[in-house]
Design a protein around this motif. Structure first.
Motif, PDB file in Angstrom:
ATOM      1  N   GLY A 128       8.224  30.656 -34.086  1.00 19.33           N
ATOM      2  CA  GLY A 128       7.770  30.120 -32.870  1.00 19.33           C
ATOM      3  C   GLY A 128       7.081  28.589 -33.167  1.00 19.33           C
ATOM      4  O   GLY A 128       6.196  28.810 -33.994  1.00 19.33           O
ATOM      5  N   LEU A 129       7.338  27.627 -32.496  1.00 20.63           N
ATOM      6  CA  LEU A 129       7.100  26.225 -32.769  1.00 20.63           C
ATOM      7  C   LEU A 129       6.391  25.723 -31.856  1.00 20.63           C
ATOM      8  O   LEU A 129       6.891  25.619 -30.359  1.00 20.63           O
ATOM      9  CB  LEU A 129       8.232  25.326 -33.604  1.00 20.63           C
ATOM     10  CG  LEU A 129       8.974  26.100 -34.468  1.00 20.63           C
ATOM     11  CD1 LEU A 129      10.090  24.972 -34.927  1.00 20.63           C
ATOM     12  CD2 LEU A 129       8.116  25.998 -35.974  1.00 20.63           C
ATOM     13  N   TYR A 130       5.526  24.767 -31.888  1.00 19.63           N
ATOM     14  CA  TYR A 130       5.084  23.960 -30.790  1.00 19.63           C
ATOM     15  C   TYR A 130       6.167  22.716 -30.505  1.00 19.63           C
ATOM     16  O   TYR A 130       6.813  22.302 -31.131  1.00 19.63           O
ATOM     17  CB  TYR A 130       3.671  23.239 -31.209  1.00 19.63           C
ATOM     18  CG  TYR A 130       2.377  24.082 -31.330  1.00 19.63           C
ATOM     19  CD1 TYR A 130       1.892  24.742 -30.238  1.00 19.63           C
ATOM     20  CD2 TYR A 130       1.741  24.541 -32.526  1.00 19.63           C
ATOM     21  CE1 TYR A 130       0.825  25.912 -30.227  1.00 19.63           C
ATOM     22  CE2 TYR A 130       0.630  25.416 -32.482  1.00 19.63           C
ATOM     23  CZ  TYR A 130       0.193  26.003 -31.246  1.00 19.63           C
ATOM     24  OH  TYR A 130      -0.771  26.861 -31.449  1.00 19.63           O
TER      25      TYR A 130
ATOM     26  N   GLU B 187      13.264  16.672 -27.153  1.00 21.99           N
ATOM     27  CA  GLU B 187      13.864  17.480 -27.895  1.00 21.99           C
ATOM     28  C   GLU B 187      13.566  17.445 -29.643  1.00 21.99           C
ATOM     29  O   GLU B 187      13.524  16.240 -29.871  1.00 21.99           O
ATOM     30  CB  GLU B 187      15.720  17.375 -27.710  1.00 21.99           C
ATOM     31  CG  GLU B 187      16.393  18.256 -28.544  1.00 21.99           C
ATOM     32  CD  GLU B 187      17.826  17.895 -28.034  1.00 21.99           C
ATOM     33  OE1 GLU B 187      18.611  18.643 -27.564  1.00 21.99           O
ATOM     34  OE2 GLU B 187      18.344  16.721 -28.451  1.00 21.99           O
ATOM     35  N   TYR B 188      13.604  18.440 -29.954  1.00 23.42           N
ATOM     36  CA  TYR B 188      13.161  18.186 -31.496  1.00 23.42           C
ATOM     37  C   TYR B 188      14.564  18.909 -32.212  1.00 23.42           C
ATOM     38  O   TYR B 188      15.141  19.896 -32.068  1.00 23.42           O
ATOM     39  CB  TYR B 188      12.052  18.990 -31.913  1.00 23.42           C
ATOM     40  CG  TYR B 188      10.926  18.445 -31.599  1.00 23.42           C
ATOM     41  CD1 TYR B 188      10.259  17.396 -32.258  1.00 23.42           C
ATOM     42  CD2 TYR B 188      10.431  18.772 -30.187  1.00 23.42           C
ATOM     43  CE1 TYR B 188       9.214  16.921 -31.885  1.00 23.42           C
ATOM     44  CE2 TYR B 188       9.260  18.289 -29.493  1.00 23.42           C
ATOM     45  CZ  TYR B 188       8.517  17.172 -30.595  1.00 23.42           C
ATOM     46  OH  TYR B 188       7.287  16.762 -30.004  1.00 23.42           O
ATOM     47  N   SER B 189      14.782  18.386 -33.550  1.00 24.64           N
ATOM     48  CA  SER B 189      15.692  18.984 -34.359  1.00 24.64           C
ATOM     49  C   SER B 189      14.908  19.683 -35.416  1.00 24.64           C
ATOM     50  O   SER B 189      14.016  19.246 -36.068  1.00 24.64           O
ATOM     51  CB  SER B 189      16.688  18.057 -35.203  1.00 24.64           C
ATOM     52  OG  SER B 189      17.317  18.410 -36.150  1.00 24.64           O
ATOM     53  N   ALA B 190      15.151  20.966 -35.694  1.00 26.52           N
ATOM     54  CA  ALA B 190      14.286  21.926 -36.605  1.00 26.52           C
ATOM     55  C   ALA B 190      15.177  22.547 -37.770  1.00 26.52           C
ATOM     56  O   ALA B 190      16.496  23.084 -37.500  1.00 26.52           O
ATOM     57  CB  ALA B 190      13.748  22.738 -35.880  1.00 26.52           C
ATOM     58  N   LYS B 191      14.821  22.279 -39.086  1.00 25.90           N
ATOM     59  CA  LYS B 191      15.317  22.843 -39.912  1.00 25.90           C
ATOM     60  C   LYS B 191      14.464  24.026 -40.625  1.00 25.90           C
ATOM     61  O   LYS B 191      13.318  23.849 -41.067  1.00 25.90           O
ATOM     62  CB  LYS B 191      15.776  22.156 -41.237  1.00 25.90           C
ATOM     63  CG  LYS B 191      16.493  22.709 -42.608  1.00 25.90           C
ATOM     64  CD  LYS B 191      16.523  21.934 -43.717  1.00 25.90           C
ATOM     65  CE  LYS B 191      17.171  22.526 -44.595  1.00 25.90           C
ATOM     66  NZ  LYS B 191      17.363  21.664 -45.985  1.00 25.90           N
TER      67      LYS B 191
ATOM     68  N   PHE C 177      14.552  22.637 -27.030  1.00 24.54           N
ATOM     69  CA  PHE C 177      13.834  21.626 -26.099  1.00 24.54           C
ATOM     70  C   PHE C 177      12.399  22.008 -25.516  1.00 24.54           C
ATOM     71  O   PHE C 177      12.301  23.098 -25.219  1.00 24.54           O
ATOM     72  CB  PHE C 177      14.936  21.546 -24.795  1.00 24.54           C
ATOM     73  CG  PHE C 177      14.320  20.531 -23.742  1.00 24.54           C
ATOM     74  CD1 PHE C 177      14.733  19.281 -23.916  1.00 24.54           C
ATOM     75  CD2 PHE C 177      13.937  21.020 -22.640  1.00 24.54           C
ATOM     76  CE1 PHE C 177      14.219  18.267 -22.831  1.00 24.54           C
ATOM     77  CE2 PHE C 177      13.330  20.258 -21.405  1.00 24.54           C
ATOM     78  CZ  PHE C 177      13.795  18.847 -21.817  1.00 24.54           C
ATOM     79  N   SER C 178      11.680  21.117 -25.628  1.00 22.46           N
ATOM     80  CA  SER C 178      10.366  21.541 -25.282  1.00 22.46           C
ATOM     81  C   SER C 178       9.943  20.869 -23.620  1.00 22.46           C
ATOM     82  O   SER C 178      10.378  19.826 -23.621  1.00 22.46           O
ATOM     83  CB  SER C 178       9.063  20.852 -26.233  1.00 22.46           C
ATOM     84  OG  SER C 178       8.890  19.827 -26.263  1.00 22.46           O
ATOM     85  N   ASP C 179       9.094  21.598 -22.937  1.00 17.73           N
ATOM     86  CA  ASP C 179       9.318  21.054 -21.541  1.00 17.73           C
ATOM     87  C   ASP C 179       7.735  20.278 -21.508  1.00 17.73           C
ATOM     88  O   ASP C 179       7.310  19.994 -20.315  1.00 17.73           O
ATOM     89  CB  ASP C 179       9.167  22.128 -20.693  1.00 17.73           C
ATOM     90  CG  ASP C 179       8.111  23.429 -20.944  1.00 17.73           C
ATOM     91  OD1 ASP C 179       6.968  23.234 -21.928  1.00 17.73           O
ATOM     92  OD2 ASP C 179       8.050  24.498 -20.395  1.00 17.73           O
ATOM     93  N   GLY C 180       6.872  19.849 -22.548  1.00 16.16           N
ATOM     94  CA  GLY C 180       5.445  19.304 -22.419  1.00 16.16           C
ATOM     95  C   GLY C 180       4.405  20.094 -22.497  1.00 16.16           C
ATOM     96  O   GLY C 180       3.171  19.599 -22.411  1.00 16.16           O
TER      97      GLY C 180
ATOM     98  N   GLU D 180       8.422  12.251 -30.479  1.00 11.24           N
ATOM     99  CA  GLU D 180       7.324  12.653 -29.769  1.00 11.24           C
ATOM    100  C   GLU D 180       6.010  13.410 -30.644  1.00 11.24           C
ATOM    101  O   GLU D 180       6.430  14.045 -31.474  1.00 11.24           O
ATOM    102  CB  GLU D 180       7.641  13.364 -28.418  1.00 11.24           C
ATOM    103  CG  GLU D 180       8.446  12.626 -27.449  1.00 11.24           C
ATOM    104  CD  GLU D 180       7.894  11.350 -26.906  1.00 11.24           C
ATOM    105  OE1 GLU D 180       6.486  11.202 -27.027  1.00 11.24           O
ATOM    106  OE2 GLU D 180       8.641  10.342 -26.360  1.00 11.24           O
ATOM    107  N   LEU D 181       4.937  13.058 -30.215  1.00 14.72           N
ATOM    108  CA  LEU D 181       3.825  13.728 -30.905  1.00 14.72           C
ATOM    109  C   LEU D 181       3.768  15.123 -30.269  1.00 14.72           C
ATOM    110  O   LEU D 181       4.553  15.404 -29.134  1.00 14.72           O
ATOM    111  CB  LEU D 181       2.497  13.288 -30.729  1.00 14.72           C
ATOM    112  CG  LEU D 181       2.376  11.967 -31.104  1.00 14.72           C
ATOM    113  CD1 LEU D 181       0.937  11.472 -30.756  1.00 14.72           C
ATOM    114  CD2 LEU D 181       2.309  12.013 -32.772  1.00 14.72           C
ATOM    115  N   SER D 182       3.459  16.168 -30.993  1.00  9.85           N
ATOM    116  CA  SER D 182       3.494  17.714 -30.558  1.00  9.85           C
ATOM    117  C   SER D 182       2.015  18.082 -30.488  1.00  9.85           C
ATOM    118  O   SER D 182       0.952  17.686 -31.192  1.00  9.85           O
ATOM    119  CB  SER D 182       4.381  18.192 -31.393  1.00  9.85           C
ATOM    120  OG  SER D 182       3.696  18.775 -32.671  1.00  9.85           O
TER     121      SER D 182
END
Length: 523
Positions: free
Chosen positions: A412-414, A422-426, A444-447, A478-480
């Protein structure tokens, strides 16, 4: 005669009364003069009398094993000892040295010399199927002490006095492994013979060896061999091993169904897997695995692998596949065109997908429950700031360990703290530098400050009491959000998870704060 040891301390006192030849001759003459004496009584010689007096000692009597705990022979005898051990590896070799017993200080070591040794052997076993037999020597007393079956065979009421016993249903390597345990008290197991050794241990009722075989199988259990071991555990009536197999099959169902071992299971095991409610797999994968099994089963029954024969060997197990629960694309492009279904079955299933009034089907139409993933959250709060958490291709990493076997399905990621993004995650999972699982995906994160799951292609098996490294490289403008007030130990259901910092982390993530707030797993 006073017996003393090398230090001069009294050990035993022996007193002998000996009859000299002259005395015997004189007594014989005197007895012959007596008229009432019989000839038989006059011929008797007086017995030799002796008395043994053991001196008391304050020291407790010790066994050889206490006196020589794991003591190695002297250097002068090392070559001879190694030679004898080497001879044990080969059949029908005797020991030429007359005083070989003196090389070994304990009864256990001396007993081990007899392992696979023809010296003093009073029985032989012809082990293995015809064409692959091996003649092995044995010693009835040693075997009877180690196995109640051998005791009944050699010393029971129905014991048969045979010099040679044929055992066609046990592999020679497995029989040797059992003999080594009985003679040497050593357990020597290998992955390719452990099942055969378990069979031998069960047949001859050697419970401790059987338990060791089961433990070996449990530690080496994986998705590749879980289905085969499930079949064998049912055969050997090992419920603990059966449960462990189901845990692996449920969590890593797609890997287990795609393994070569799945095609080697028996029909009863196939039915039990197809009935499984908690199978964590897409139904199209279950369907394809059943067809692969049917093709191999045709070969075993010496049938041509036609559509008709595949359906024949599957029998009623075909209806345990929950075809109506497949995605429509999977059914249309897979099962519907496989030829294994009749035309009426195909039409009825299409109507099941589309019609308001659904036809009755022989197939199970209720979806499997699968497994519910658990989430281990390691932060007590989260936050965001104007200059962090920022991602520039650097690695966020944390190490963790569990006290029970689990299967990591993902992290689970922030997400973004500045609105939708949207983030690309490896993501990557390693153990001692070896990559066990990795995946590249987008989320995709909703903020919000919620966590967002990122999954591995297949769940990764995690063994207890070993640290693993969880890593992620995020790419986003974007910052998270980031976690804070991290915990070193978290109790999640029946699983305890420990965390520690990772040297792979180059973006600031650690135990106290950062990314990777959740481990998603099956247990």
């Amino acid at each position: 005669i006073l017996m003393v040891d090398e230090k001069g301390k009294n050990m035993k006192c022996l007193t002998f009364f000996l009859m000299l030849p002259e005395t015997v001759k004189n007594r014989s003459k005197k007895s012959s003069k007596k008229g009432n004496s019989s000839s038989s009584s006059s011929s008797k010689l007086p017995p030799v009398c002796y008395e043994i007096i053991t001196l008391k000692t304050k020291k407790k009597k010790k066994m050889a094993a206490d006196i020589f705990p794991r003591k190695k022979p002297a250097n002068t005898n090392t070559t001879a000892v190694q030679q004898y051990h080497q001879q044990n590896l080969n059949n029908n070799n005797t020991i030429p040295t007359p005083n070989w017993q003196g090389l070994y200080p304990t009864i256990r070591e001396r007993n081990a010399v007899m392992f696979n040794n023809d010296l003093m052997a009073d029985v032989h076993f012809v082990v293995g199927p015809p064409g692959g037999t091996q003649r092995l020597p044995g010693h009835k007393y040693v075997l009877a002490v180690g196995s109640s079956v051998f005791h009944a065979m050699f010393y029971g009421e129905l014991a048969e006095d045979k010099d040679e016993i044929r055992i066609p249903d046990v592999e020679p390597a497995a029989f040797l492994a059992m003999l080594k345990y009985i003679y040497c008290d050593e357990i020597d197991l290998a992955a390719d013979t452990v099942l055969a050794t378990l069979y031998a241990a069960k047949k001859y009722i050697v419970p401790h060896l059987a338990r060791a075989c089961v433990n070996f199988l449990e530690t080496s259990l994986s998705a590749k061999n879980a289905c085969v071991l499930l079949s064998q555990s049912c055969l050997f009536e090992e419920p603990d091993l059966t449960q462990r197999c189901w845990e692996v099959i449920d969590a890593q169902a797609e890997l287990a169904l795609k393994s070569e071992g799945f095609c080697d299971i028996d029909f009863q095991t196939l039915e039990s897997i197809l009935r499984r409610e908690t199978l964590n797999a897409k139904e199209i994968v279950v369907f394809e695995a059943a067809l692969n099994w049917a093709e191999v089963e045709c070969q075993r029954q010496e049938l041509t692998a036609t559509i008709e024969n595949k359906r024949k060997v599957l029998g009623k197990a075909l209806y345990l596949i929950r075809i109506p629960t497949m995605a429509l694309d999977d059914f249309a492009n897979g099962a519907a065109q496989s030829g294994i279904l009749t035309l009426n079955e195909t039409n009825d299933i299409f109507l099941w997908y589309t019609a308001a009034k659904k036809p009755e089907l022989q197939f199970v139409s209720k979806p499997r429950k699968g497994l519910v993933p658990q989430r281990c959250h390691r932060f007590q709060s989260c936050a965001y700031r104007s200059n962090q958490w920022r991602y520039r291709g650097r690695c966020d990493s944390i190490q963790f360990a569990v006290d029970k076997r689990v299967f990591i399905a993902g992290f689970g990621l922030y997400g973004s703290s500045c609105g939708s993004a949207e983030y690309s995650a490896k993501i990557e999972l390693k153990r001692q530098g070896v990559i066990l699982g990795q995946n590249l995906s987008k989320y995709f994160s909703d903020g919000s400050s919620n966590t967002f799951p990122v999954w591995f292609e297949y769940p990764v098996q995690i063994e207890p009491d070993t640290f693993y490294t969880a890593s992620v490289i995020l790419d986003g403008n974007e910052l998270s959000y980031f976690g804070q007030e991290g915990m070193t130990e978290v109790q999640c259901g029946k699983v305890t998870v420990q965390f520690q910092c990772s040297s792979d982390s180059t973006n600031g993530t650690g135990v106290q704060g950062g990314q990777i707030p959740e481990l998603i797993f099956y247990a």
